[in-house]
Write a protein that holds these residues in place. Sequence first.
Motif, PDB file in Angstrom:
ATOM      1  N   LEU A  27       0.830  -1.209   0.000  1.00 47.54           N
ATOM      2  CA  LEU A  27       0.000   0.000   0.000  1.00 47.54           C
ATOM      3  C   LEU A  27       0.861   1.255   0.000  1.00 47.54           C
ATOM      4  O   LEU A  27       0.560   2.228  -0.697  1.00 47.54           O
ATOM      5  N   ARG A  28       1.948   1.239   0.778  1.00 51.07           N
ATOM      6  CA  ARG A  28       2.857   2.391   0.792  1.00 51.07           C
ATOM      7  C   ARG A  28       3.517   2.563  -0.576  1.00 51.07           C
ATOM      8  O   ARG A  28       3.698   3.687  -1.048  1.00 51.07           O
ATOM      9  N   ALA A  29       3.905   1.455  -1.178  1.00 50.63           N
ATOM     10  CA  ALA A  29       4.547   1.522  -2.493  1.00 50.63           C
ATOM     11  C   ALA A  29       3.576   2.034  -3.548  1.00 50.63           C
ATOM     12  O   ALA A  29       3.975   2.749  -4.480  1.00 50.63           O
ATOM     13  N   ALA A  30       2.301   1.683  -3.397  1.00 50.19           N
ATOM     14  CA  ALA A  30       1.306   2.075  -4.401  1.00 50.19           C
ATOM     15  C   ALA A  30       0.957   3.555  -4.342  1.00 50.19           C
ATOM     16  O   ALA A  30       0.634   4.163  -5.372  1.00 50.19           O
ATOM     17  N   ALA A  31       1.022   4.141  -3.157  1.00 51.86           N
ATOM     18  CA  ALA A  31       0.524   5.508  -2.976  1.00 51.86           C
ATOM     19  C   ALA A  31       1.080   6.524  -3.978  1.00 51.86           C
ATOM     20  O   ALA A  31       0.308   7.283  -4.582  1.00 51.86           O
ATOM     21  N   PRO A  32       2.402   6.597  -4.220  1.00 52.27           N
ATOM     22  CA  PRO A  32       2.896   7.615  -5.149  1.00 52.27           C
ATOM     23  C   PRO A  32       2.383   7.431  -6.569  1.00 52.27           C
ATOM     24  O   PRO A  32       2.274   8.412  -7.322  1.00 52.27           O
ATOM     25  N   TYR A  33       2.072   6.193  -6.937  1.00 49.31           N
ATOM     26  CA  TYR A  33       1.665   5.909  -8.317  1.00 49.31           C
ATOM     27  C   TYR A  33       0.154   5.994  -8.486  1.00 49.31           C
ATOM     28  O   TYR A  33      -0.322   6.417  -9.545  1.00 49.31           O
ATOM     29  N   ALA A  59      -2.681   2.439   4.489  1.00 50.44           N
ATOM     30  CA  ALA A  59      -3.951   2.563   3.777  1.00 50.44           C
ATOM     31  C   ALA A  59      -4.363   4.025   3.648  1.00 50.44           C
ATOM     32  O   ALA A  59      -4.857   4.454   2.601  1.00 50.44           O
ATOM     33  N   ALA A  60      -4.156   4.785   4.708  1.00 49.62           N
ATOM     34  CA  ALA A  60      -4.508   6.208   4.662  1.00 49.62           C
ATOM     35  C   ALA A  60      -3.679   6.941   3.618  1.00 49.62           C
ATOM     36  O   ALA A  60      -4.200   7.798   2.888  1.00 49.62           O
ATOM     37  N   ALA A  61      -2.393   6.618   3.520  1.00 42.92           N
ATOM     38  CA  ALA A  61      -1.529   7.264   2.521  1.00 42.92           C
ATOM     39  C   ALA A  61      -1.996   6.947   1.111  1.00 42.92           C
ATOM     40  O   ALA A  61      -2.035   7.830   0.239  1.00 42.92           O
ATOM     41  N   CYS A  62      -2.358   5.700   0.884  1.00 41.10           N
ATOM     42  CA  CYS A  62      -2.813   5.286  -0.445  1.00 41.10           C
ATOM     43  C   CYS A  62      -4.143   5.946  -0.804  1.00 41.10           C
ATOM     44  O   CYS A  62      -4.314   6.486  -1.905  1.00 41.10           O
ATOM     45  N   TYR A  63      -5.082   5.920   0.133  1.00 45.23           N
ATOM     46  CA  TYR A  63      -6.386   6.530  -0.150  1.00 45.23           C
ATOM     47  C   TYR A  63      -6.272   8.038  -0.316  1.00 45.23           C
ATOM     48  O   TYR A  63      -6.929   8.635  -1.177  1.00 45.23           O
ATOM     49  N   ARG A  64      -5.426   8.669   0.488  1.00 42.37           N
ATOM     50  CA  ARG A  64      -5.232  10.117   0.369  1.00 42.37           C
ATOM     51  C   ARG A  64      -4.674  10.482  -1.011  1.00 42.37           C
ATOM     52  O   ARG A  64      -5.108  11.463  -1.630  1.00 42.37           O
ATOM     53  N   ALA A  65      -3.736   9.681  -1.516  1.00 47.80           N
ATOM     54  CA  ALA A  65      -3.173   9.934  -2.840  1.00 47.80           C
ATOM     55  C   ALA A  65      -4.248   9.824  -3.914  1.00 47.80           C
ATOM     56  O   ALA A  65      -4.304  10.644  -4.848  1.00 47.80           O
ATOM     57  N   ALA A  87      -7.510  10.262  -3.479  1.00 47.67           N
ATOM     58  CA  ALA A  87      -8.443  11.373  -3.315  1.00 47.67           C
ATOM     59  C   ALA A  87      -7.866  12.668  -3.882  1.00 47.67           C
ATOM     60  O   ALA A  87      -8.579  13.451  -4.533  1.00 47.67           O
ATOM     61  N   GLU A  88      -6.590  12.896  -3.659  1.00 41.28           N
ATOM     62  CA  GLU A  88      -5.952  14.105  -4.193  1.00 41.28           C
ATOM     63  C   GLU A  88      -5.916  14.077  -5.718  1.00 41.28           C
ATOM     64  O   GLU A  88      -6.075  15.109  -6.370  1.00 41.28           O
ATOM     65  N   ARG A  89      -5.709  12.891  -6.278  1.00 41.62           N
ATOM     66  CA  ARG A  89      -5.737  12.765  -7.744  1.00 41.62           C
ATOM     67  C   ARG A  89      -7.123  13.111  -8.281  1.00 41.62           C
ATOM     68  O   ARG A  89      -7.261  13.826  -9.279  1.00 41.62           O
ATOM     69  N   GLU A  90      -8.159  12.616  -7.620  1.00 44.61           N
ATOM     70  CA  GLU A  90      -9.537  12.915  -8.063  1.00 44.61           C
ATOM     71  C   GLU A  90      -9.842  14.392  -7.934  1.00 44.61           C
ATOM     72  O   GLU A  90     -10.513  14.979  -8.790  1.00 44.61           O
ATOM     73  N   THR A  91      -9.320  15.025  -6.886  1.00 45.22           N
ATOM     74  CA  THR A  91      -9.531  16.462  -6.715  1.00 45.22           C
ATOM     75  C   THR A  91      -8.864  17.240  -7.846  1.00 45.22           C
ATOM     76  O   THR A  91      -9.451  18.180  -8.401  1.00 45.22           O
ATOM     77  N   PHE A 124      -5.878  -1.402  -5.263  1.00 49.11           N
ATOM     78  CA  PHE A 124      -5.212  -0.816  -4.098  1.00 49.11           C
ATOM     79  C   PHE A 124      -6.138   0.146  -3.355  1.00 49.11           C
ATOM     80  O   PHE A 124      -6.138   0.182  -2.127  1.00 49.11           O
ATOM     81  N   VAL A 125      -6.912   0.916  -4.083  1.00 49.30           N
ATOM     82  CA  VAL A 125      -7.852   1.825  -3.419  1.00 49.30           C
ATOM     83  C   VAL A 125      -8.893   1.018  -2.634  1.00 49.30           C
ATOM     84  O   VAL A 125      -9.240   1.360  -1.495  1.00 49.30           O
ATOM     85  N   ALA A 126      -9.375  -0.062  -3.231  1.00 47.55           N
ATOM     86  CA  ALA A 126     -10.337  -0.917  -2.537  1.00 47.55           C
ATOM     87  C   ALA A 126      -9.706  -1.539  -1.280  1.00 47.55           C
ATOM     88  O   ALA A 126     -10.332  -1.612  -0.216  1.00 47.55           O
ATOM     89  N   ALA A 127      -8.450  -1.972  -1.407  1.00 44.67           N
ATOM     90  CA  ALA A 127      -7.759  -2.549  -0.249  1.00 44.67           C
ATOM     91  C   ALA A 127      -7.558  -1.500   0.840  1.00 44.67           C
ATOM     92  O   ALA A 127      -7.696  -1.803   2.037  1.00 44.67           O
ATOM     93  N   ALA A 128      -7.260  -0.280   0.435  1.00 40.03           N
ATOM     94  CA  ALA A 128      -7.078   0.794   1.413  1.00 40.03           C
ATOM     95  C   ALA A 128      -8.380   1.075   2.154  1.00 40.03           C
ATOM     96  O   ALA A 128      -8.394   1.211   3.385  1.00 40.03           O
ATOM     97  N   LEU A 129      -9.475   1.138   1.415  1.00 44.25           N
ATOM     98  CA  LEU A 129     -10.772   1.379   2.044  1.00 44.25           C
ATOM     99  C   LEU A 129     -11.147   0.237   2.992  1.00 44.25           C
ATOM    100  O   LEU A 129     -11.669   0.469   4.091  1.00 44.25           O
TER     101      LEU A 129
END
Length: 261
Positions: A203-209, A244-250, A252-256, A223-228
Amino acid sequence: MDPATTLATLKHAIAALYAPQTTQRTRQEADAFLQAFVRSGFGACLEPCGALLDDPASSRAELLFAAHATHRTVRHCVFKPGAAQRPQRSHVVMDDATYARFRGRLAARAAGEGPGPLLTQHALALAAVFLKDEDPADVVARVVAALRGAALLETLRVLPEELDELSIKPQLRAARRAAFTTSAPAALAAALDHAAGLEALALRAAAPYVGRLETPCAAGDAFVAAALGTLAAPHADPDALEAAAACYRAAAERETRAGAL
């Protein structure tokens, strides 16, 4: 100073730095020696640190110091295809063969380490090596091809942050940064392939991508589903919750950002 004496002096200084009974003055002297050792130039610390890292009898403190010193030195290495190796105080220039051997040693050390601070130091050194060499190929694809398991996941995670810390040519920096976006689906697919038993690290590795995806992809959605799912779990591990929070935050920021275009 011969190699055996250098190694013994290093071990003594590291022990003095961390031993609880060490006096403040001795600790300051040990720290000054170790800092000077890392900054001594010509890449002089690489072989002694390599000896510590490859010795099964090395203490955890010795391993962490050696890995950190290696990472700091790698930041001042220059990798040039076909270039003859020549000594420089501020930089170490490696030719193809020397570079390949060095990268292989770094990868082997990372492959033998589980998640934790030592793996992070190995991954940072690997990230610097992959980012600084002048091979024009996609850096994400090269990392995915070279590494497996926790070593791959941690190196993928630190690649973007390490790029910001390196002094490299502007055009090379731009190419590396672009690869983080164009190869985000491949990075996420590779992270998903190696996630079994390493879910928090993945999950940490996925967040930047996840945050760099230009269009949705199956691995990113997974990954987003796993984070949720982790965030909703009643008794999730704190490390997993943070990942999970780092991945979901990334995501959400992309969607914004996408909604603002």
